[in-house]
Write a protein that holds these residues in place. Structure first.
Motif, PDB file in Angstrom:
ATOM      1  N   UNK A  36      48.988  35.430  33.943  1.00 50.16           N
ATOM      2  CA  UNK A  36      47.633  35.982  34.013  1.00 50.16           C
ATOM      3  C   UNK A  36      46.614  34.894  34.328  1.00 50.16           C
ATOM      4  N   UNK A  37      46.842  33.671  33.840  1.00 50.24           N
ATOM      5  CA  UNK A  37      45.834  32.625  34.072  1.00 50.24           C
ATOM      6  C   UNK A  37      45.740  32.280  35.553  1.00 50.24           C
ATOM      7  N   UNK A  38      46.897  32.081  36.192  1.00 50.31           N
ATOM      8  CA  UNK A  38      46.892  31.746  37.631  1.00 50.31           C
ATOM      9  C   UNK A  38      46.300  32.894  38.446  1.00 50.31           C
ATOM     10  N   UNK A  39      46.720  34.098  38.096  1.00 50.85           N
ATOM     11  CA  UNK A  39      46.226  35.265  38.851  1.00 50.85           C
ATOM     12  C   UNK A  39      44.728  35.401  38.672  1.00 50.85           C
ATOM     13  N   UNK A  40      44.246  35.197  37.434  1.00 52.20           N
ATOM     14  CA  UNK A  40      42.795  35.294  37.161  1.00 52.20           C
ATOM     15  C   UNK A  40      42.038  34.252  37.984  1.00 52.20           C
ATOM     16  N   UNK A  41      42.500  33.001  37.956  1.00 45.86           N
ATOM     17  CA  UNK A  41      41.809  31.936  38.711  1.00 45.86           C
ATOM     18  C   UNK A  41      41.767  32.277  40.200  1.00 45.86           C
ATOM     19  N   UNK A  42      42.902  32.776  40.699  1.00 44.59           N
ATOM     20  CA  UNK A  42      42.973  33.111  42.131  1.00 44.59           C
ATOM     21  C   UNK A  42      42.001  34.234  42.459  1.00 44.59           C
ATOM     22  N   UNK A  43      42.016  35.301  41.691  1.00 41.12           N
ATOM     23  CA  UNK A  43      41.155  36.456  42.003  1.00 41.12           C
ATOM     24  C   UNK A  43      39.671  36.112  41.875  1.00 41.12           C
ATOM     25  N   UNK A  44      39.328  35.354  40.827  1.00 38.88           N
ATOM     26  CA  UNK A  44      37.906  35.018  40.623  1.00 38.88           C
ATOM     27  C   UNK A  44      37.400  34.043  41.669  1.00 38.88           C
ATOM     28  N   UNK A  45      38.338  33.403  42.413  1.00 44.83           N
ATOM     29  CA  UNK A  45      37.893  32.443  43.449  1.00 44.83           C
ATOM     30  C   UNK A  45      37.581  33.162  44.759  1.00 44.83           C
TER      31      UNK A  45
END
Ligand code: APR
Length: 394
Positions: free
Chosen positions: A158-167
């Motif tokens: 979830x952390x990687x996916x969150x960082x990617x989506x919020x970027x």
């Protein structure tokens, strides 16, 4: 023929890996032409080139096979050969891209050009080595595909996916929505004050604030805005009602991030990524349980939900926020009383922090709620500039 087919999140690239470099030099020519064009024209050109590039990358087609069996992407092998040949690492390419975009400024980038496709297009314009371009192309596809599959799986990070989506800019984030039929902020009309009810209005007219208010009748999970508010429970691990709808639409990673928050007290608010939702963020708040009636405690707790949710939005630069009718479902808060706490809390927050928010949307799921909000909004966001007996909020 360069065909990139995605099948069950496995990128099968058949019969064309070596030809990627041929295509890439074609794209490079296309984009280097762009370099000779002036700003506005170049922006157009890159946009078209970007669309063209995106088109041939994602052109759908049934899974292609070689010799009857799906082939795993051979690109990685060709890439390392091409990289060796070009002696260019992705980091060199990225540094070059950064120099290029600083020198040229991003306005001429195709919209969403800061995504991997934009970098790829810039790289081609820069004359970055084929291998590095192929690598960014391949990384881009794999990143896009792995995020897409991540969003449907509880196994995702979830952390990687969150960082990617919020970027991502919203245009690029759209390819990850797990539901269709999203409604954008531009589709939501703002509040036009109407003559209030017979009761004395409670706040002064403020036309700037009127422009920040909308009423949306429908499913909050459809709203493509910065943040939607979830009427959650203290565990933050999902439930029924709007909580269930939000978790279903966002996908299993929402629950994984929520679990890392270790719950939420009544009246408090905590923010997470929206994952597969059109909303960038979800702000989880826990309303008071009012089955036994409404007293000062419940009133204050409900106002805190709205106030703390708006504060969480402001703290995360989320400038458009939608609220469901918190606590008026399973938690039994009488809607005709809850509407006043909601409108008062939002009005008083906007009086002080109007610069932090562009839009607050009251999402009404039931026709009765829509009626309640349209009836009571004029008391809090009045039409008449009449002197208002400002509630003792000072
Ligand atoms: N979009 C917008 N509003 C919705 C949606 C939706 N998809 N689904 C339901 N609503 C509305 C309901 O009509 C109600 O007006 O949300 C409001 C809040 O109702 P609930 O979801 O029941 O929330 P609440 O009363 O605050 O109770 C919270 O219910 O779902 C569980 O886990 C949650 O335990 C918590 C409790």
């Amino acid at each position: 023929m360069v065909v990139c087919c995605c099948y069950n999140s496995t990128v099968v690239i058949s019969d064309m890996a070596l030809q990627i470099s041929a295509r890439v030099s074609h794209v490079r020519t296309l984009l280097c032409t762009a370099g000779s064009l002036s700003g506005g024209v170049r922006g157009d050109f890159l946009q078209k080139a970007g669309v063209k590039l995106k088109h041939f990358l994602t052109r759908g087609s049934p899974q292609q096979q070689v010799g009857g069996t799906p082939v795993k992407s051979p690109v990685r092998g060709y890439m390392s050969a091409a990289t060796r040949a070009d002696r260019l690492s992705a980091s060199t390419a990225t540094a070059a891209l950064r120099r290029f975009s600083q020198a040229n400024g991003s306005p001429s980038l195709p919209r969403g050009g800061t995504g991997w496709l934009g970098k790829f297009a810039l790289g081609a314009a820069l004359g970055v080595g084929t291998a590095a371009l192929v690598r960014s192309l391949h990384t881009g596809i794999i990143t896009a595909m792995s995020v897409k599959s991540n969003l449907d799986s509880a196994e995702g990070n979830w952390k990687e996916t969150k960082d990617f989506l919020l970027s991502l800019p919203v245009e690029d984030r759209r390819r990850y929505y797990r539901t269709s039929g999203s409604v954008s902020l531009d589709d939501l009309p703002v509040w036009t004050p109407t003559a209030g009810r017979s009761e004395p209005i409670r706040y002064q007219r403020n036309e700037k604030l009127d422009l920040k208010i909308s009423v949306f009748s429908g499913d909050i999970t459809k709203l493509e805005i910065d943040a939607i508010v979830n009427a959650a429970n203290k565990t933050l691990l999902g439930g029924g009602g709007v909580d269930g709808a939000i978790h279903r639409a966002a996908g299993p990673l929402l629950k994984k991030e929520c679990a890392s928050l270790h719950g939420c007290e009544t009246g408090e608010a905590k923010i997470t990524c929206g994952y597969g939702l059109p909303a960038k963020y979800v702000i989880h708040t826990v309303g008071p349980i009012a089955q036994g009636g409404v007293g000062e405690t419940e009133r204050n707790a409900l106002r805190s939900c709205y106030r703390n949710s708006l504060q969480a939005a402001a703290d995360n630069a989320a400038r458009s926020v939608a609220f469901p009718c918190i606590s008026t479902g399973i938690y039994g808060y009488p809607p005709e009383q809850a509407v006043h706490e909601a409108l008062a809390a939002v009005r008083e927050f906007l009086d002080v922090h109007h610069d932090k928010l562009d839009r607050v949307i009251f999402c009404v799921f039931l026709p009765t709620d829509k009626e309640l909000y349209l009836q009571n909004l004029p008391l809090y966001f009045p039409a008449d500039p009449a002197e208002a007996a400002i509630k003792s909020k000072l």
